[in-house]
Design an enzyme around this catalytic site. Sequence first.
Site, mmCIF file in Angstrom:
data_model
loop_
_atom_site.group_PDB
_atom_site.id
_atom_site.type_symbol
_atom_site.label_atom_id
_atom_site.label_comp_id
_atom_site.label_asym_id
_atom_site.label_seq_id
_atom_site.Cartn_x
_atom_site.Cartn_y
_atom_site.Cartn_z
ATOM 1 C CE LYS A 119 -96.697 2.676 -36.109
ATOM 2 N NZ LYS A 119 -97.077 3.139 -37.466
HETATM 3 C C1 LIG Z 1 -99.271 -0.555 -35.473
HETATM 4 O O1 LIG Z 1 -98.342 -0.248 -36.493
HETATM 5 C C2 LIG Z 1 -98.763 -0.572 -37.800
HETATM 6 C C3 LIG Z 1 -97.642 -0.307 -38.761
HETATM 7 O O2 LIG Z 1 -96.664 -1.227 -38.594
HETATM 8 C C4 LIG Z 1 -100.010 0.187 -38.146
HETATM 9 O O3 LIG Z 1 -100.454 -0.184 -39.425
HETATM 10 C C5 LIG Z 1 -101.076 -0.111 -37.098
HETATM 11 O O4 LIG Z 1 -102.216 0.675 -37.364
HETATM 12 C C6 LIG Z 1 -100.572 0.181 -35.711
HETATM 13 N N1 LIG Z 1 -101.582 -0.258 -34.771
HETATM 14 C C7 LIG Z 1 -102.086 0.538 -33.823
HETATM 15 C C8 LIG Z 1 -103.181 -0.028 -32.980
HETATM 16 O O5 LIG Z 1 -101.681 1.657 -33.634
#
Ligand SMILES: *[C@@H]1O[C@H](CO)[C@@H](O)[C@H](O)[C@H]1NC(C)=O
Length: 314
Positions: A119
């Site tokens: 992230k």
């Molecule tokens: C990606 O990050 C967001 C927060 O910004 C989160 O809500 C989401 O679940 C994440 N997606 C994955 C596939 O990990």
Amino acid sequence: GGSSLWRQALHLLWLLKTISLAIDEYKPQDATTNPSLILAAAQMPAYQELVEEAITYVKPCLEKKKKKKDKMGNFTLYVLFGYNKKMLSFDKDAMVARARRLIELYKEAGISKDRILIKLSSTWEGIQAGKELEEQHGIHCNMTLLFSFAQAVACAEAGVTLISPFVGRILDWHVANTDKKSYEPLEDPGVKSVTKIYNYYKKFGYKTIVMGASFRNMGEIKALAGCDFLTISPKLLGELLQDNAKLVPVLSAKAAQASDLEKIHLDEKSFRWLHNEDQMAVEKLSDGIRKFAADAVKLERMLTEQMFNAENGK
Ligand SMILES: *[C@@H]1O[C@H](CO)[C@@H](O)[C@H](O)[C@H]1NC(C)=O
Ligand SMILES: *[C@@H]1O[C@H](CO)[C@@H](O)[C@H](O)[C@H]1NC(C)=O
């Protein structure tokens, strides 16, 4: 040796990740976390046992670190507490280095990079870090704190795996900063933002997955039905399951083709200009970075304190 320290560090990360999710009921295919979620969970009485277990695992690393400042011990701490790295959101090389180290650690623990999304904040530097990680290292990224169309366009051009544009936080800003206090779902500025991004991506054939996040009500979710993916909290998921009305896709590749969006290209200067034109996005992005940094500091302090307490209690 060094690698068992790493494994212990990873174990703590996993435990912290596990406790940050109240998801058992819904069997999701993915889980997500961030410093704020971990901090909130680590303070709940229900998770104290797990926190203590995690601390038991990491204590030997800390003791070792006190005895001799070996590189590994140092690095273990860096992994555990590394959220609290000042200015990480604005340092491309630091983000790339950190992501690659985390992926290495997970590999040691037998978890392949295909199961992991790193992230990153959608600052210009974060987006360029994502580009490098994807292109040169095959590391998949989830671009977060995404509020503006400029951020979305730059992410698409960077070829990242996934973006998670926020819906509810955009609505929050408009409710707090304008006279209008409520919105119909299709007029909701967060819904409109994600719709535009989705249409742009589909119309111009970008592969980056759009995963809408941060919802305030069921109306927003329904208005974005058809989006590639959505992150939905257990509470709203429960409401959706209770709701008898059928979910009808609103977003579609076909509608996207019909939209009148034009393709643009953003280099650093035009990105900064266009993003800066969006006051909401500028404020929410800085706000988000500040909040994660503050929670990371709190979390670090809390865990350190608990570790010392555990030590003194013996
Ligand atoms: C990606 O990050 C967001 C927060 O910004 C989160 O809500 C989401 O679940 C994440 N997606 C994955 C596939 O990990
Ligand atoms: C070890 O920690 C010090 C200070 O905490 C830091 O300056 C240094 O870069 C760290 N070294 C490694 C290899 O992580």
